[in-house]
Motif scaffolding. Structure first.
Motif, PDB file in Angstrom:
ATOM      1  N   ARG A 156      51.818  53.657  51.590  1.00 52.52           N
ATOM      2  CA  ARG A 156      51.664  54.784  52.500  1.00 52.52           C
ATOM      3  C   ARG A 156      50.810  55.915  51.928  1.00 52.52           C
ATOM      4  O   ARG A 156      50.738  56.987  52.516  1.00 52.52           O
ATOM      5  CB  ARG A 156      53.045  55.328  52.882  1.00 52.52           C
ATOM      6  CG  ARG A 156      53.956  54.293  53.516  1.00 52.52           C
ATOM      7  CD  ARG A 156      55.370  54.829  53.697  1.00 52.52           C
ATOM      8  NE  ARG A 156      55.971  55.150  52.416  1.00 52.52           N
ATOM      9  CZ  ARG A 156      57.158  55.763  52.279  1.00 52.52           C
ATOM     10  NH1 ARG A 156      57.833  56.111  53.364  1.00 52.52           N
ATOM     11  NH2 ARG A 156      57.638  56.018  51.083  1.00 52.52           N
ATOM     12  N   TYR A 159      44.280  51.050  60.208  1.00 53.69           N
ATOM     13  CA  TYR A 159      44.405  49.931  61.154  1.00 53.69           C
ATOM     14  C   TYR A 159      45.051  48.730  60.469  1.00 53.69           C
ATOM     15  O   TYR A 159      45.901  48.052  61.048  1.00 53.69           O
ATOM     16  CB  TYR A 159      43.029  49.556  61.698  1.00 53.69           C
ATOM     17  CG  TYR A 159      43.052  48.482  62.757  1.00 53.69           C
ATOM     18  CD1 TYR A 159      43.384  48.797  64.079  1.00 53.69           C
ATOM     19  CD2 TYR A 159      42.760  47.157  62.447  1.00 53.69           C
ATOM     20  CE1 TYR A 159      43.411  47.813  65.058  1.00 53.69           C
ATOM     21  CE2 TYR A 159      42.783  46.177  63.425  1.00 53.69           C
ATOM     22  CZ  TYR A 159      43.117  46.507  64.727  1.00 53.69           C
ATOM     23  OH  TYR A 159      43.149  45.530  65.689  1.00 53.69           O
ATOM     24  N   TYR A 199      47.033  48.854  57.776  1.00 54.10           N
ATOM     25  CA  TYR A 199      48.426  49.194  57.475  1.00 54.10           C
ATOM     26  C   TYR A 199      49.325  49.007  58.689  1.00 54.10           C
ATOM     27  O   TYR A 199      50.444  48.512  58.577  1.00 54.10           O
ATOM     28  CB  TYR A 199      48.524  50.642  56.974  1.00 54.10           C
ATOM     29  CG  TYR A 199      49.958  51.100  56.809  1.00 54.10           C
ATOM     30  CD1 TYR A 199      50.650  50.850  55.634  1.00 54.10           C
ATOM     31  CD2 TYR A 199      50.627  51.762  57.841  1.00 54.10           C
ATOM     32  CE1 TYR A 199      51.980  51.236  55.489  1.00 54.10           C
ATOM     33  CE2 TYR A 199      51.949  52.148  57.707  1.00 54.10           C
ATOM     34  CZ  TYR A 199      52.620  51.885  56.529  1.00 54.10           C
ATOM     35  OH  TYR A 199      53.931  52.254  56.397  1.00 54.10           O
ATOM     36  N   SER A 200      48.830  49.395  59.866  1.00 54.72           N
ATOM     37  CA  SER A 200      49.666  49.338  61.071  1.00 54.72           C
ATOM     38  C   SER A 200      50.068  47.912  61.436  1.00 54.72           C
ATOM     39  O   SER A 200      51.009  47.709  62.198  1.00 54.72           O
ATOM     40  CB  SER A 200      48.926  49.971  62.259  1.00 54.72           C
ATOM     41  OG  SER A 200      47.847  49.157  62.687  1.00 54.72           O
ATOM     42  N   ARG A 201      49.347  46.936  60.868  1.00 54.60           N
ATOM     43  CA  ARG A 201      49.633  45.535  61.172  1.00 54.60           C
ATOM     44  C   ARG A 201      50.295  44.789  60.025  1.00 54.60           C
ATOM     45  O   ARG A 201      50.465  43.565  60.089  1.00 54.60           O
ATOM     46  CB  ARG A 201      48.343  44.821  61.609  1.00 54.60           C
ATOM     47  CG  ARG A 201      48.056  45.078  63.073  1.00 54.60           C
ATOM     48  CD  ARG A 201      46.606  44.920  63.438  1.00 54.60           C
ATOM     49  NE  ARG A 201      46.441  45.025  64.887  1.00 54.60           N
ATOM     50  CZ  ARG A 201      46.525  46.146  65.577  1.00 54.60           C
ATOM     51  NH1 ARG A 201      46.786  47.280  64.947  1.00 54.60           N
ATOM     52  NH2 ARG A 201      46.359  46.157  66.890  1.00 54.60           N
ATOM     53  N   ARG A 236      54.730  50.936  72.563  1.00 54.87           N
ATOM     54  CA  ARG A 236      55.600  51.184  71.415  1.00 54.87           C
ATOM     55  C   ARG A 236      56.972  50.542  71.633  1.00 54.87           C
ATOM     56  O   ARG A 236      57.530  49.906  70.728  1.00 54.87           O
ATOM     57  CB  ARG A 236      55.780  52.694  71.205  1.00 54.87           C
ATOM     58  CG  ARG A 236      54.509  53.463  70.947  1.00 54.87           C
ATOM     59  CD  ARG A 236      54.794  54.936  70.669  1.00 54.87           C
ATOM     60  NE  ARG A 236      53.565  55.698  70.497  1.00 54.87           N
ATOM     61  CZ  ARG A 236      53.498  56.954  70.094  1.00 54.87           C
ATOM     62  NH1 ARG A 236      54.623  57.603  69.831  1.00 54.87           N
ATOM     63  NH2 ARG A 236      52.340  57.574  69.962  1.00 54.87           N
ATOM     64  N   ASN A 246      52.159  53.919  67.868  1.00 54.02           N
ATOM     65  CA  ASN A 246      50.906  53.219  68.158  1.00 54.02           C
ATOM     66  C   ASN A 246      50.106  52.999  66.886  1.00 54.02           C
ATOM     67  O   ASN A 246      50.270  53.735  65.899  1.00 54.02           O
ATOM     68  CB  ASN A 246      50.065  53.991  69.170  1.00 54.02           C
ATOM     69  CG  ASN A 246      50.582  53.835  70.582  1.00 54.02           C
ATOM     70  OD1 ASN A 246      51.408  54.630  71.029  1.00 54.02           O
ATOM     71  ND2 ASN A 246      50.121  52.811  71.295  1.00 54.02           N
ATOM     72  N   ASP A 247      49.204  52.013  66.890  1.00 56.42           N
ATOM     73  CA  ASP A 247      48.467  51.668  65.678  1.00 56.42           C
ATOM     74  C   ASP A 247      47.648  52.839  65.140  1.00 56.42           C
ATOM     75  O   ASP A 247      47.569  53.044  63.932  1.00 56.42           O
ATOM     76  CB  ASP A 247      47.583  50.433  65.903  1.00 56.42           C
ATOM     77  CG  ASP A 247      46.727  50.514  67.160  1.00 56.42           C
ATOM     78  OD1 ASP A 247      46.579  51.626  67.729  1.00 56.42           O
ATOM     79  OD2 ASP A 247      46.197  49.472  67.585  1.00 56.42           O
ATOM     80  N   ALA A 291      50.090  55.140  63.203  1.00 57.94           N
ATOM     81  CA  ALA A 291      51.004  54.559  62.223  1.00 57.94           C
ATOM     82  C   ALA A 291      50.783  55.105  60.814  1.00 57.94           C
ATOM     83  O   ALA A 291      51.733  55.472  60.121  1.00 57.94           O
ATOM     84  CB  ALA A 291      50.883  53.040  62.235  1.00 57.94           C
ATOM     85  N   GLY A 326      52.653  49.529  63.993  1.00 56.00           N
ATOM     86  CA  GLY A 326      51.862  50.037  65.104  1.00 56.00           C
ATOM     87  C   GLY A 326      51.781  49.056  66.256  1.00 56.00           C
ATOM     88  O   GLY A 326      51.712  47.842  66.058  1.00 56.00           O
TER      89      GLY A 326
END
Length: 331
Positions: free
Chosen positions: A23, A146, A148-150, A180, A266-267, A270, A288
């Motif tokens: 993070r 992007y 990280y969100s996945r 979400r 949302n992505d 995130a 996300g």
């Protein structure tokens, strides 16, 4: 060879930093440095192979200008689409403003070159350096955010926190928020299949134009999907992401310690949420949900601007250093 060594070092530092805590904003910068160094190294190799180094360097200002024009066109096009679909609120104008800003900088560069105005050239170079600085950070933020969100979150969750984002018609869940909630429901179903029964916390207060708190509308949406009432907990006082996280943590702390939780948003939101959670000492992975492609550029710019403003003194110091250094060179 030296560039490859620095690239390897930046990649190693990136891997170590991600393992320590995914993070960190530093992760995005380290990834950006690695990708930039690799691009420079292999770009030079490609030019040498084709024996076109001199010609390319001569044409580079033209190529850079065309590239900037292309980016301006994409930003302006997205800005117009955002205004048509989402309205002309300040947050929806970011890509339009960015496109106009880049176009203005390009025009000033041409004027300074043609008119041979030294003071204007210095101002343009300073503006260009500061622009490159923020563009680099924005690309780092976007690419890593992007990704990280996945990333897959931990299993064996006790809580899944869903962040609110506003209602339509005063009491209805809009598509953005539905994404979400659907992502959270899918995670809930996966945890149930593994033998866990996490509590879903819907977090969001009541805005001035809303008939009910967001948390209630979100909980009703999930209940309609089949989530049992005993697995729903409503946090209906928050108005910001920080409050979402703080108030949700308070609810979880009241029910015991040592829990495992994930946060769903949302992505585009995130990574900043993860940065905030880390700064607040909340041990949570943020997932996300997908966002409409036309909406993502402007939304990501808003998130990036919020991160920059939070660390504004650091970025202001860097900008002043760049400006002062450039001005001294031109004296």
């Amino acid at each position: 060879m030296l560039i490859d060594i620095f690239a390897a070092i930046s990649l190693l530092l990136f891997i170590i930093s991600v393992i320590a805590d995914a993070r960190r904003f530093a992760n995005a910068v380290l990834l950006g440095i690695f990708l930039t160094l690799m691009t420079v190294a292999h770009g030079r190799e490609l030019l040498v192979i084709h024996h076109a180094l001199d010609d390319t360097w001569l044409a580079s200002p033209v190529l850079e200008g065309l590239a900037v024009l292309l980016v301006c066109g994409l930003l302006l096009g997205n800005g117009v689409r955002m205004v048509r679909k989402e309205g002309s609120r300040p947050g929806n104008l970011l890509t339009l403003v960015a496109g106009l800003g880049l176009l203005s900088l390009l025009l000033l560069t041409v004027v300074a070159y043609v008119a041979e105005l030294r003071s204007l050239a210095a101002a343009v170079v300073i503006a260009a350096l500061i622009t490159y600085y923020f563009v680099f950070l924005f690309v780092c933020f976007s690419v890593y955010g992007y990704t990280y969100s996945r990333l897959a979150g931990p299993s064996g969750l006790d809580y899944i926190v869903v962040l609110g984002s506003g209602l339509i018609g005063g009491d209805r869940v809009p598509p953005l928020l539905a994404g979400r909630l659907d992502r959270a429901y899918a995670l809930f179903e996966a945890e149930v299949a593994r033998g866990s029964k996490p509590v879903l916390i819907t977090s969001g207060g009541q805005g001035p134009d809303e008939a009910v708190p967001e948390a209630h509308a979100m909980a009703d949406y999930l209940a309609a999907r089949g989530v049992p009432a005993e697995n729903l907990l409503r946090e209906a006082r928050s108005a910001t992401t920080e409050e979402n996280l703080r108030n949700s943590r308070a609810l979880m702390d009241e029910r015991g310690s040592g829990y495992r939780c994930a946060v769903v948003t949302n992505d585009f939101h995130a990574f900043r949420t993860a940065i905030i959670a880390r700064s607040m000492g909340i041990d949570a992975h943020v997932l996300g949900s997908p966002t409409a492609s036309y909406f993502r550029p402007s939304a990501t710019m808003r998130e990036f601007a919020a991160v920059v403003l939070h660390h504004r003194w650091i970025h202001l110091t860097v900008c002043l250093f760049l400006a002062l250094t450039c001005w001294l060179i031109f004296l």
